[in-house]
Design a protein around this motif. Structure first.
Motif, short mmCIF file in Angstrom:
data_model
loop_
_atom_site.label_atom_id
_atom_site.label_comp_id
_atom_site.label_asym_id
_atom_site.label_seq_id
_atom_site.Cartn_x
_atom_site.Cartn_y
_atom_site.Cartn_z
N GLN A 99 0.73 -1.14 -0.24
CA GLN A 99 0.34 0.10 0.31
C GLN A 99 0.90 0.87 -0.20
OE1 GLN A 99 -1.99 -1.26 3.45
NE2 GLN A 99 -4.25 -1.91 2.05
N THR A 100 1.89 1.05 0.30
CA THR A 100 3.07 2.54 0.90
C THR A 100 3.65 2.46 -0.15
OG1 THR A 100 3.14 2.41 3.16
CG2 THR A 100 4.64 3.21 2.00
N LEU A 101 4.12 1.52 -0.98
CA LEU A 101 4.47 1.50 -2.85
C LEU A 101 3.94 2.45 -3.49
CD1 LEU A 101 6.67 0.75 -4.93
CD2 LEU A 101 5.43 -1.09 -4.69
N ALA A 105 4.43 5.39 -5.22
CA ALA A 105 5.16 5.35 -6.68
C ALA A 105 3.85 5.91 -7.40
CB ALA A 105 5.55 4.40 -6.37
N PHE A 106 3.00 5.71 -7.48
CA PHE A 106 1.66 5.60 -8.44
C PHE A 106 0.97 6.61 -8.47
CE2 PHE A 106 3.86 0.95 -8.49
CZ PHE A 106 4.03 1.34 -9.94
N GLY A 107 1.03 7.31 -7.36
CA GLY A 107 -0.19 7.87 -6.36
C GLY A 107 -1.56 8.29 -6.01
N ARG A 125 -4.22 -6.27 -7.67
CA ARG A 125 -4.09 -7.47 -9.03
C ARG A 125 -3.58 -6.35 -10.33
NH1 ARG A 125 -7.11 -11.49 -8.28
NH2 ARG A 125 -8.90 -11.62 -6.71
N TRP A 126 -3.99 -5.15 -10.56
CA TRP A 126 -2.90 -4.89 -11.64
C TRP A 126 -1.18 -4.55 -11.50
CZ3 TRP A 126 0.13 -0.30 -11.18
CH2 TRP A 126 0.85 -0.09 -12.06
N TYR A 127 -0.75 -4.44 -10.26
CA TYR A 127 0.92 -4.69 -10.15
C TYR A 127 1.35 -6.10 -9.80
CZ TYR A 127 5.34 -3.42 -7.86
OH TYR A 127 6.59 -3.36 -8.13
#
Length: 132
Positions: A99-101, A105-107, A125-127
């Protein structure tokens, strides 16, 4: 005569329950590791246990959503520990790191709570597909 039969059945049931109880406890205390069966559809990864985005994995018992979330975290390189379907301390810590990443990193604006729920499932699922 009926009372004797009823008493005998009650005693037999109690004995059988006493004998069976340790075996049942032994089964629930061992950890079973599940195998992840990854697939991708529409840019989202799946592990073969749960395909939704709403069920929160249980921290007290084995659940298909728990196995799915653990598999996807593992595929995304966030080690949840043993893939056992119980979303315990290791799994929650991995989810918090994920969740932090995603936020940094992705807003994303996901609560950093270690809970894989409606906000986290789609990102996971996306990541898990993106980072595979």
């Amino acid at each position: 005569m009926r009372r004797s039969i009823a008493t005998a059945l009650t005693v037999a049931t109690l004995i059988a329950g006493t004998v069976a109880a340790p075996a049942a406890f032994a089964r629930t205390s061992t950890t079973q590791a599940y195998t992840c069966h990854y697939s991708v559809s529409g840019g989202k990864a799946y592990a073969g246990y749960y395909s939704g985005n709403t069920v929160i994995p249980s921290s007290t018992g084995v659940s298909s959503s728990g196995i799915e979330a653990q598999c996807l975290l593992k595929r995304a390189k966030f080690d949840p520990g043993t893939i056992d379907g119980v979303f315990g301390t290791n799994s929650k810590a991995a989810a918090k790191r994920f969740q932090t990443l995603m936020n940094n990193a992705f807003g994303y604006n996901i609560a950093i709570d270690g809970i894989v729920g409606q906000e986290t499932w789609p990102a996971l699922r996306w990541y898990a597909d993106y980072n595979a």
